[in-house]
Design a protein around this motif. Sequence first.
Motif, PDB file in Angstrom:
ATOM      1  N   ASP A 240     -22.532 -64.651  -8.135  1.00 29.97           N
ATOM      2  CA  ASP A 240     -22.758 -63.580  -7.150  1.00 29.97           C
ATOM      3  C   ASP A 240     -21.509 -62.740  -6.909  1.00 29.97           C
ATOM      4  O   ASP A 240     -21.593 -61.521  -6.747  1.00 29.97           O
ATOM      5  N   ASN A 241     -20.343 -63.393  -6.886  1.00 29.14           N
ATOM      6  CA  ASN A 241     -19.121 -62.635  -6.568  1.00 29.14           C
ATOM      7  C   ASN A 241     -18.735 -61.658  -7.670  1.00 29.14           C
ATOM      8  O   ASN A 241     -17.836 -60.835  -7.498  1.00 29.14           O
ATOM      9  N   GLN A 242     -19.402 -61.745  -8.833  1.00 31.80           N
ATOM     10  CA  GLN A 242     -19.107 -60.801  -9.915  1.00 31.80           C
ATOM     11  C   GLN A 242     -19.875 -59.485  -9.767  1.00 31.80           C
ATOM     12  O   GLN A 242     -19.537 -58.499 -10.417  1.00 31.80           O
ATOM     13  N   LYS A 243     -20.903 -59.503  -8.922  1.00 28.92           N
ATOM     14  CA  LYS A 243     -21.682 -58.268  -8.727  1.00 28.92           C
ATOM     15  C   LYS A 243     -20.793 -57.140  -8.216  1.00 28.92           C
ATOM     16  O   LYS A 243     -20.863 -56.003  -8.690  1.00 28.92           O
ATOM     17  N   GLY A 244     -19.967 -57.470  -7.220  1.00 32.83           N
ATOM     18  CA  GLY A 244     -19.093 -56.446  -6.631  1.00 32.83           C
ATOM     19  C   GLY A 244     -18.112 -55.872  -7.635  1.00 32.83           C
ATOM     20  O   GLY A 244     -17.774 -54.690  -7.582  1.00 32.83           O
ATOM     21  N   ILE A 245     -17.661 -56.723  -8.568  1.00 30.65           N
ATOM     22  CA  ILE A 245     -16.724 -56.244  -9.598  1.00 30.65           C
ATOM     23  C   ILE A 245     -17.403 -55.196 -10.467  1.00 30.65           C
ATOM     24  O   ILE A 245     -16.818 -54.162 -10.805  1.00 30.65           O
ATOM     25  N   VAL A 246     -18.654 -55.467 -10.852  1.00 28.50           N
ATOM     26  CA  VAL A 246     -19.400 -54.533 -11.710  1.00 28.50           C
ATOM     27  C   VAL A 246     -19.706 -53.240 -10.962  1.00 28.50           C
ATOM     28  O   VAL A 246     -19.566 -52.138 -11.514  1.00 28.50           O
ATOM     29  N   ILE A 247     -20.107 -53.376  -9.694  1.00 36.28           N
ATOM     30  CA  ILE A 247     -20.518 -52.191  -8.917  1.00 36.28           C
ATOM     31  C   ILE A 247     -19.313 -51.323  -8.569  1.00 36.28           C
ATOM     32  O   ILE A 247     -19.371 -50.097  -8.644  1.00 36.28           O
ATOM     33  N   GLY A 248     -18.188 -51.968  -8.202  1.00 32.32           N
ATOM     34  CA  GLY A 248     -16.982 -51.218  -7.858  1.00 32.32           C
ATOM     35  C   GLY A 248     -17.029 -50.657  -6.446  1.00 32.32           C
ATOM     36  O   GLY A 248     -18.062 -50.708  -5.762  1.00 32.32           O
ATOM     37  N   LYS A 249     -15.918 -50.108  -6.023  1.00 29.93           N
ATOM     38  CA  LYS A 249     -15.805 -49.554  -4.666  1.00 29.93           C
ATOM     39  C   LYS A 249     -16.772 -48.387  -4.488  1.00 29.93           C
ATOM     40  O   LYS A 249     -16.764 -47.437  -5.280  1.00 29.93           O
ATOM     41  N   ASN A 250     -17.631 -48.478  -3.479  1.00 32.87           N
ATOM     42  CA  ASN A 250     -18.642 -47.450  -3.192  1.00 32.87           C
ATOM     43  C   ASN A 250     -19.550 -47.155  -4.395  1.00 32.87           C
ATOM     44  O   ASN A 250     -20.072 -46.049  -4.539  1.00 32.87           O
ATOM     45  N   GLY A 251     -19.673 -48.132  -5.287  1.00 33.67           N
ATOM     46  CA  GLY A 251     -20.561 -47.963  -6.437  1.00 33.67           C
ATOM     47  C   GLY A 251     -20.018 -47.078  -7.535  1.00 33.67           C
ATOM     48  O   GLY A 251     -20.732 -46.743  -8.493  1.00 33.67           O
ATOM     49  N   GLU A 252     -18.719 -46.721  -7.438  1.00 33.78           N
ATOM     50  CA  GLU A 252     -18.148 -45.747  -8.376  1.00 33.78           C
ATOM     51  C   GLU A 252     -18.100 -46.276  -9.815  1.00 33.78           C
ATOM     52  O   GLU A 252     -18.358 -45.542 -10.767  1.00 33.78           O
ATOM     53  N   ARG A 253     -17.752 -47.549  -9.967  1.00 34.87           N
ATOM     54  CA  ARG A 253     -17.628 -48.087 -11.335  1.00 34.87           C
ATOM     55  C   ARG A 253     -18.990 -48.095 -12.038  1.00 34.87           C
ATOM     56  O   ARG A 253     -19.110 -47.663 -13.183  1.00 34.87           O
ATOM     57  N   LEU A 254     -20.009 -48.587 -11.329  1.00 35.22           N
ATOM     58  CA  LEU A 254     -21.341 -48.651 -11.932  1.00 35.22           C
ATOM     59  C   LEU A 254     -21.868 -47.248 -12.247  1.00 35.22           C
ATOM     60  O   LEU A 254     -22.518 -47.029 -13.271  1.00 35.22           O
ATOM     61  N   LYS A 255     -21.544 -46.313 -11.369  1.00 39.73           N
ATOM     62  CA  LYS A 255     -21.964 -44.915 -11.585  1.00 39.73           C
ATOM     63  C   LYS A 255     -21.340 -44.361 -12.866  1.00 39.73           C
ATOM     64  O   LYS A 255     -22.009 -43.707 -13.669  1.00 39.73           O
ATOM     65  N   GLU A 256     -20.051 -44.634 -13.076  1.00 32.79           N
ATOM     66  CA  GLU A 256     -19.354 -44.137 -14.268  1.00 32.79           C
ATOM     67  C   GLU A 256     -19.880 -44.830 -15.530  1.00 32.79           C
ATOM     68  O   GLU A 256     -20.057 -44.186 -16.573  1.00 32.79           O
ATOM     69  N   ILE A 257     -20.135 -46.136 -15.433  1.00 33.79           N
ATOM     70  CA  ILE A 257     -20.704 -46.882 -16.566  1.00 33.79           C
ATOM     71  C   ILE A 257     -22.072 -46.299 -16.926  1.00 33.79           C
ATOM     72  O   ILE A 257     -22.400 -46.113 -18.100  1.00 33.79           O
ATOM     73  N   GLY A 258     -22.862 -45.998 -15.903  1.00 27.78           N
ATOM     74  CA  GLY A 258     -24.185 -45.403 -16.121  1.00 27.78           C
ATOM     75  C   GLY A 258     -24.095 -44.039 -16.788  1.00 27.78           C
ATOM     76  O   GLY A 258     -24.861 -43.739 -17.714  1.00 27.78           O
ATOM     77  N   ASP A 264     -24.299 -41.628 -24.334  1.00 25.46           N
ATOM     78  CA  ASP A 264     -24.355 -42.228 -25.672  1.00 25.46           C
ATOM     79  C   ASP A 264     -25.792 -42.512 -26.108  1.00 25.46           C
ATOM     80  O   ASP A 264     -26.143 -42.328 -27.276  1.00 25.46           O
ATOM     81  N   ILE A 265     -26.621 -42.977 -25.167  1.00 24.08           N
ATOM     82  CA  ILE A 265     -28.025 -43.264 -25.513  1.00 24.08           C
ATOM     83  C   ILE A 265     -28.755 -41.965 -25.841  1.00 24.08           C
ATOM     84  O   ILE A 265     -29.532 -41.898 -26.803  1.00 24.08           O
ATOM     85  N   ALA A 266     -28.487 -40.912 -25.060  1.00 24.50           N
ATOM     86  CA  ALA A 266     -29.120 -39.613 -25.311  1.00 24.50           C
ATOM     87  C   ALA A 266     -28.735 -39.084 -26.697  1.00 24.50           C
ATOM     88  O   ALA A 266     -29.563 -38.517 -27.418  1.00 24.50           O
ATOM     89  N   LYS A 267     -27.477 -39.301 -27.070  1.00 23.35           N
ATOM     90  CA  LYS A 267     -27.013 -38.871 -28.395  1.00 23.35           C
ATOM     91  C   LYS A 267     -27.723 -39.667 -29.491  1.00 23.35           C
ATOM     92  O   LYS A 267     -28.103 -39.125 -30.529  1.00 23.35           O
ATOM     93  N   LEU A 268     -27.916 -40.959 -29.241  1.00 20.78           N
ATOM     94  CA  LEU A 268     -28.564 -41.830 -30.216  1.00 20.78           C
ATOM     95  C   LEU A 268     -30.020 -41.436 -30.449  1.00 20.78           C
ATOM     96  O   LEU A 268     -30.475 -41.331 -31.592  1.00 20.78           O
ATOM     97  N   ILE A 269     -30.755 -41.207 -29.359  1.00 25.16           N
ATOM     98  CA  ILE A 269     -32.199 -40.947 -29.497  1.00 25.16           C
ATOM     99  C   ILE A 269     -32.523 -39.453 -29.558  1.00 25.16           C
ATOM    100  O   ILE A 269     -33.683 -39.079 -29.713  1.00 25.16           O
ATOM    101  N   GLU A 270     -31.471 -38.613 -29.389  1.00 26.80           N
ATOM    102  CA  GLU A 270     -31.637 -37.155 -29.449  1.00 26.80           C
ATOM    103  C   GLU A 270     -32.695 -36.677 -28.450  1.00 26.80           C
ATOM    104  O   GLU A 270     -33.601 -35.925 -28.776  1.00 26.80           O
ATOM    105  N   HIS A 271     -32.532 -37.170 -27.228  1.00 19.53           N
ATOM    106  CA  HIS A 271     -33.478 -36.817 -26.160  1.00 19.53           C
ATOM    107  C   HIS A 271     -32.780 -37.025 -24.825  1.00 19.53           C
ATOM    108  O   HIS A 271     -31.879 -37.873 -24.723  1.00 19.53           O
ATOM    109  N   ARG A 272     -33.176 -36.268 -23.803  1.00 18.83           N
ATOM    110  CA  ARG A 272     -32.630 -36.452 -22.461  1.00 18.83           C
ATOM    111  C   ARG A 272     -32.990 -37.839 -21.942  1.00 18.83           C
ATOM    112  O   ARG A 272     -34.077 -38.347 -22.189  1.00 18.83           O
ATOM    113  N   VAL A 273     -32.059 -38.432 -21.174  1.00 16.69           N
ATOM    114  CA  VAL A 273     -32.265 -39.800 -20.685  1.00 16.69           C
ATOM    115  C   VAL A 273     -32.045 -39.858 -19.187  1.00 16.69           C
ATOM    116  O   VAL A 273     -31.084 -39.296 -18.652  1.00 16.69           O
ATOM    117  N   HIS A 274     -32.951 -40.552 -18.477  1.00 18.40           N
ATOM    118  CA  HIS A 274     -32.731 -40.926 -17.087  1.00 18.40           C
ATOM    119  C   HIS A 274     -32.530 -42.428 -17.063  1.00 18.40           C
ATOM    120  O   HIS A 274     -33.429 -43.193 -17.421  1.00 18.40           O
TER     121      HIS A 274
END
Length: 277
Positions: A240-258, A264-274
């Motif tokens: 559980d304590n690793q969740k915060g590491i992944v999410i980062g302060k105010n969710g910034e790290r997870l947002k950047e990872i996303g 990269d996924i959009a480039k791979l499939i040549e389509h817009r991605v949500h």
Amino acid sequence: MNKDPKFRCGYVGLIGRPNVGKSTLLNHLIGQKISITSHKPQTTRHRILGIKTTAQAQFVFVDTPGLHQGGKHAMSRYLNRAAASTLNDVDVVIFLVEALKFTDEDASVLTKLKTIKMPVILAINKVDRVNDKEKLLPFLADMSQKMNFAEVLPISALKDVNLKEIETAIVKHLPESEPFFDEDQITDRSIRFLAAEIIREKLTRSLHQELPYNLTVEIEQFKPGDEQTLIHAVIWVERDNQKGIVIGKNGERLKEIGKQSRLDIAKLIEHRVHLEL
């Protein structure tokens, strides 16, 4: 594509210690990212096929986890077995080492290679990082004495140095055969698998040493649409304590990872991605 009447096809194993550039080499040979890369050892967990078809041949490259000494953890032992088993299933082996470095782990891989019958091509990678090129010659000469290699080639996977020469060297040792895969196929893995691997790459690169490498990603939903492809992914951590590491302060790290994953996924499939993580 007009095929050569003596068309060749076969499996090519990419073998070496961790972090020597196997996945980077695969991606550059194929011309598309299908194997994830990072500076963290054991980023590659699965055997991934990369398929390249030319008029003369179809190369089926097998990217493997890095062979390393030790093996105290179950994951390490599994990855070593997965990499070693490749040696029995291919027609040609590319043994990657790093320019001006030959470690105990490299020597351990070489010991395994001396027991196989397939031709082994030695690729000395990362020559672009060597400022004094005169130092390369004695290193090449020394490496050439370690085994009866089919060929020895200095390369840079990242900078595309001598990659055509590697293909030329491989073709000589592939059996004459019809292609195993369609000429437009570049991997045996599904888009869902590749999407999960891209997300895991961004996590691994962002988190460095903060999390163990057995973090994993599961694609729960992959829904193509006219406007965009909707992807829901779950990131699994050990505690559980690793969740915060992944999410980062105010969710910034997870947002950047996303964000990086989505591009990269959009480039791979040549389509817009949500993408929702």
